[in-house]
Design a protein around this motif. Sequence first.
Motif, PDB file in Angstrom:
ATOM      1  N   ASP A 290       0.948  -1.273   0.013  1.00 46.58           N
ATOM      2  CA  ASP A 290       0.028   0.100  -0.094  1.00 46.58           C
ATOM      3  C   ASP A 290       0.942   1.205  -0.153  1.00 46.58           C
ATOM      4  O   ASP A 290       1.427   1.738   0.853  1.00 46.58           O
ATOM      5  N   ALA A 291       0.987   1.968  -1.175  1.00 45.10           N
ATOM      6  CA  ALA A 291       1.675   3.144  -1.104  1.00 45.10           C
ATOM      7  C   ALA A 291       1.039   4.474  -1.153  1.00 45.10           C
ATOM      8  O   ALA A 291       1.529   5.503  -1.604  1.00 45.10           O
ATOM      9  N   GLN A 292      -0.267   4.230  -0.724  1.00 48.74           N
ATOM     10  CA  GLN A 292      -1.139   5.461  -0.834  1.00 48.74           C
ATOM     11  C   GLN A 292      -0.648   6.769  -0.134  1.00 48.74           C
ATOM     12  O   GLN A 292      -0.709   7.868  -0.661  1.00 48.74           O
ATOM     13  N   ALA A 293       0.174   6.467   0.813  1.00 45.78           N
ATOM     14  CA  ALA A 293       0.712   7.546   1.661  1.00 45.78           C
ATOM     15  C   ALA A 293       1.586   8.375   0.839  1.00 45.78           C
ATOM     16  O   ALA A 293       1.714   9.641   0.680  1.00 45.78           O
ATOM     17  N   LEU A 294       2.446   7.758  -0.060  1.00 42.66           N
ATOM     18  CA  LEU A 294       3.325   8.386  -1.381  1.00 42.66           C
ATOM     19  C   LEU A 294       2.504   9.200  -2.162  1.00 42.66           C
ATOM     20  O   LEU A 294       2.619  10.366  -2.495  1.00 42.66           O
ATOM     21  N   TYR A 295       1.338   8.521  -2.784  1.00 41.57           N
ATOM     22  CA  TYR A 295       0.429   9.244  -3.655  1.00 41.57           C
ATOM     23  C   TYR A 295      -0.131  10.627  -3.240  1.00 41.57           C
ATOM     24  O   TYR A 295      -0.232  11.476  -3.826  1.00 41.57           O
ATOM     25  N   ASP A 296      -0.260  10.455  -1.764  1.00 44.46           N
ATOM     26  CA  ASP A 296      -1.063  11.577  -1.208  1.00 44.46           C
ATOM     27  C   ASP A 296      -0.222  12.713  -1.225  1.00 44.46           C
ATOM     28  O   ASP A 296      -0.878  13.915  -1.123  1.00 44.46           O
ATOM     29  N   GLN A 297       1.164  12.566  -1.262  1.00 50.83           N
ATOM     30  CA  GLN A 297       1.975  13.630  -1.198  1.00 50.83           C
ATOM     31  C   GLN A 297       2.284  14.164  -2.488  1.00 50.83           C
ATOM     32  O   GLN A 297       2.578  15.428  -2.790  1.00 50.83           O
ATOM     33  N   PHE A 298       1.679  13.237  -3.661  1.00 54.59           N
ATOM     34  CA  PHE A 298       2.172  13.768  -5.005  1.00 54.59           C
ATOM     35  C   PHE A 298       0.925  14.482  -5.993  1.00 54.59           C
ATOM     36  O   PHE A 298       0.928  15.153  -6.630  1.00 54.59           O
ATOM     37  N   LEU A 299       0.042  13.159  -5.840  1.00 56.29           N
ATOM     38  CA  LEU A 299      -1.067  13.636  -6.776  1.00 56.29           C
ATOM     39  C   LEU A 299      -1.870  14.802  -6.689  1.00 56.29           C
ATOM     40  O   LEU A 299      -2.088  15.572  -7.584  1.00 56.29           O
ATOM     41  N   PRO A 300      -2.109  15.431  -5.333  1.00 56.59           N
ATOM     42  CA  PRO A 300      -2.907  16.432  -5.110  1.00 56.59           C
ATOM     43  C   PRO A 300      -2.220  17.742  -5.789  1.00 56.59           C
ATOM     44  O   PRO A 300      -2.527  18.813  -6.342  1.00 56.59           O
ATOM     45  N   LEU A 301      -0.756  17.800  -6.061  1.00 58.62           N
ATOM     46  CA  LEU A 301      -0.254  18.842  -6.882  1.00 58.62           C
ATOM     47  C   LEU A 301      -0.278  18.732  -8.359  1.00 58.62           C
ATOM     48  O   LEU A 301       0.379  19.802  -9.042  1.00 58.62           O
ATOM     49  N   LEU A 302      -0.813  17.696  -8.979  1.00 57.16           N
ATOM     50  CA  LEU A 302      -0.947  17.491 -10.371  1.00 57.16           C
ATOM     51  C   LEU A 302      -2.311  18.145 -11.016  1.00 57.16           C
ATOM     52  O   LEU A 302      -3.131  17.985 -10.214  1.00 57.16           O
ATOM     53  N   PRO A 303      -2.359  18.740 -12.257  1.00 57.00           N
ATOM     54  CA  PRO A 303      -3.419  19.024 -12.666  1.00 57.00           C
ATOM     55  C   PRO A 303      -4.486  17.918 -13.047  1.00 57.00           C
ATOM     56  O   PRO A 303      -4.057  16.702 -13.057  1.00 57.00           O
ATOM     57  N   GLU A 304      -5.742  17.933 -13.142  1.00 59.06           N
ATOM     58  CA  GLU A 304      -6.643  16.900 -13.506  1.00 59.06           C
ATOM     59  C   GLU A 304      -6.497  16.453 -14.611  1.00 59.06           C
ATOM     60  O   GLU A 304      -5.923  16.761 -15.725  1.00 59.06           O
ATOM     61  N   GLN A 305      -6.606  14.908 -14.578  1.00 54.95           N
ATOM     62  CA  GLN A 305      -6.320  14.026 -15.587  1.00 54.95           C
ATOM     63  C   GLN A 305      -4.712  14.263 -16.202  1.00 54.95           C
ATOM     64  O   GLN A 305      -4.662  14.215 -17.609  1.00 54.95           O
ATOM     65  N   ALA A 306      -4.051  14.558 -15.442  1.00 53.11           N
ATOM     66  CA  ALA A 306      -2.483  14.451 -15.723  1.00 53.11           C
ATOM     67  C   ALA A 306      -1.943  13.292 -16.320  1.00 53.11           C
ATOM     68  O   ALA A 306      -2.635  12.293 -16.143  1.00 53.11           O
ATOM     69  N   HIS A 307      -0.804  13.504 -17.329  1.00 55.04           N
ATOM     70  CA  HIS A 307      -0.339  12.363 -17.868  1.00 55.04           C
ATOM     71  C   HIS A 307       1.076  12.210 -16.939  1.00 55.04           C
ATOM     72  O   HIS A 307       1.968  13.045 -17.128  1.00 55.04           O
ATOM     73  N   ILE A 308       0.935  10.787 -16.336  1.00 54.93           N
ATOM     74  CA  ILE A 308       2.204  10.555 -15.562  1.00 54.93           C
ATOM     75  C   ILE A 308       2.896   9.396 -16.218  1.00 54.93           C
ATOM     76  O   ILE A 308       2.396   8.472 -16.857  1.00 54.93           O
ATOM     77  N   LEU A 309       4.292   9.738 -16.350  1.00 58.11           N
ATOM     78  CA  LEU A 309       5.186   8.656 -16.736  1.00 58.11           C
ATOM     79  C   LEU A 309       5.784   7.891 -15.747  1.00 58.11           C
ATOM     80  O   LEU A 309       6.221   8.468 -14.718  1.00 58.11           O
ATOM     81  N   ASP A 310       5.529   6.538 -15.649  1.00 61.08           N
ATOM     82  CA  ASP A 310       5.783   5.649 -14.388  1.00 61.08           C
ATOM     83  C   ASP A 310       7.267   4.911 -15.034  1.00 61.08           C
ATOM     84  O   ASP A 310       7.233   4.247 -15.900  1.00 61.08           O
ATOM     85  N   ALA A 311       8.352   5.674 -14.561  1.00 61.77           N
ATOM     86  CA  ALA A 311       9.691   5.273 -15.011  1.00 61.77           C
ATOM     87  C   ALA A 311      10.429   4.132 -14.221  1.00 61.77           C
ATOM     88  O   ALA A 311      10.692   4.498 -13.175  1.00 61.77           O
ATOM     89  N   GLY A 312      10.379   2.908 -14.948  1.00 68.26           N
ATOM     90  CA  GLY A 312      10.864   1.685 -13.886  1.00 68.26           C
ATOM     91  C   GLY A 312       9.791   1.623 -13.264  1.00 68.26           C
ATOM     92  O   GLY A 312       9.727   1.348 -11.971  1.00 68.26           O
TER      93      GLY A 312
ATOM     94  N   ALA B 255      -2.773   2.223  -9.783  1.00 67.46           N
ATOM     95  CA  ALA B 255      -3.186   3.199  -8.710  1.00 67.46           C
ATOM     96  C   ALA B 255      -3.792   4.531  -9.491  1.00 67.46           C
ATOM     97  O   ALA B 255      -4.724   5.050  -9.213  1.00 67.46           O
ATOM     98  N   PHE B 256      -2.769   4.994 -10.551  1.00 64.20           N
ATOM     99  CA  PHE B 256      -2.937   6.188 -11.045  1.00 64.20           C
ATOM    100  C   PHE B 256      -4.179   6.129 -12.343  1.00 64.20           C
ATOM    101  O   PHE B 256      -4.730   7.029 -12.268  1.00 64.20           O
ATOM    102  N   LEU B 257      -4.069   5.258 -12.787  1.00 63.76           N
ATOM    103  CA  LEU B 257      -5.328   4.858 -13.683  1.00 63.76           C
ATOM    104  C   LEU B 257      -6.586   4.856 -13.029  1.00 63.76           C
ATOM    105  O   LEU B 257      -7.581   5.500 -13.621  1.00 63.76           O
ATOM    106  N   LYS B 258      -6.675   4.169 -11.991  1.00 62.80           N
ATOM    107  CA  LYS B 258      -7.865   3.978 -11.295  1.00 62.80           C
ATOM    108  C   LYS B 258      -8.429   5.425 -10.592  1.00 62.80           C
ATOM    109  O   LYS B 258      -9.340   5.707 -10.251  1.00 62.80           O
ATOM    110  N   ALA B 259      -7.189   6.230 -10.290  1.00 61.06           N
ATOM    111  CA  ALA B 259      -7.525   7.737  -9.855  1.00 61.06           C
ATOM    112  C   ALA B 259      -7.978   8.612 -11.018  1.00 61.06           C
ATOM    113  O   ALA B 259      -8.262   9.689 -10.623  1.00 61.06           O
ATOM    114  N   GLY B 260      -8.039   7.954 -12.248  1.00 60.53           N
ATOM    115  CA  GLY B 260      -8.352   8.856 -13.403  1.00 60.53           C
ATOM    116  C   GLY B 260      -7.299   9.637 -13.997  1.00 60.53           C
ATOM    117  O   GLY B 260      -7.496  10.263 -14.992  1.00 60.53           O
ATOM    118  N   TYR B 261      -5.867   9.067 -13.972  1.00 55.26           N
ATOM    119  CA  TYR B 261      -4.812   9.892 -14.722  1.00 55.26           C
ATOM    120  C   TYR B 261      -4.383   9.305 -15.900  1.00 55.26           C
ATOM    121  O   TYR B 261      -4.762   7.919 -16.068  1.00 55.26           O
TER     122      TYR B 261
END
Length: 194
Positions: free
Chosen positions: A23-45, A54-60
């Motif tokens: 469960d990495a939700q605590a990390l997502y909570d630090q990061f995702l609120p800083l992004l625009p809605e429907q942001a495009h995220i590159l998961d590197a590695g 998790a990002f897909l389920k959150a609408g990114y």
Amino acid sequence: MPQTIAFYEQNSDSFFDSTVTVDAQALYDQFLPLLPEQAHILDAGCGSGRDSLAFLKAGYRVSAFDGSESMGQRASGLTGLDVKHSLFLDFSSDEQFDAIWACASLLHVPLQELSVTFSHLSTFLKGDGLFYCSFKLGNGEEKRGGRHFTNLDEQGFEKVLKSTDLTIARTWITQDLRPGRENEHWLNAILKKA
């Protein structure tokens, strides 16, 4: 890094099983609120694809790549994404991303290649883009169990970023999220383009 890639090729099933449910939700909570809605995220590695899912389920929107072909296949199976097979310095894209997420992945890059790796990846970030990454807290490089690790503290991390166009927005320290690893600590950072 060939030895590290070989480790993931040979251990993709056990690594997938040991990380995909963390469960990495605590990390997502630090990061995702800083992004625009429907942001495009590159998961590197992207490893198991846990964070991409998790990002897909959150609408990114999500793009992902991994240096291990078999890990990429596992991540594709989990997420439905076309996960690219690429090393960090070989990665290319016509897209510019709102954010890059590199959770426990860049720590496998040798210290002498880290600055150029950050510079290369940041060329795919939009001007106001954000970059999350994490390293095991410490100093120096080590080989453990067939894998290369570059450990960093905040001072060492600042040195790595000196010759890049990235600056530290914030850092924080967390315990390892996997059971039995609570004594291991991680340096987490959110970077922005200078």
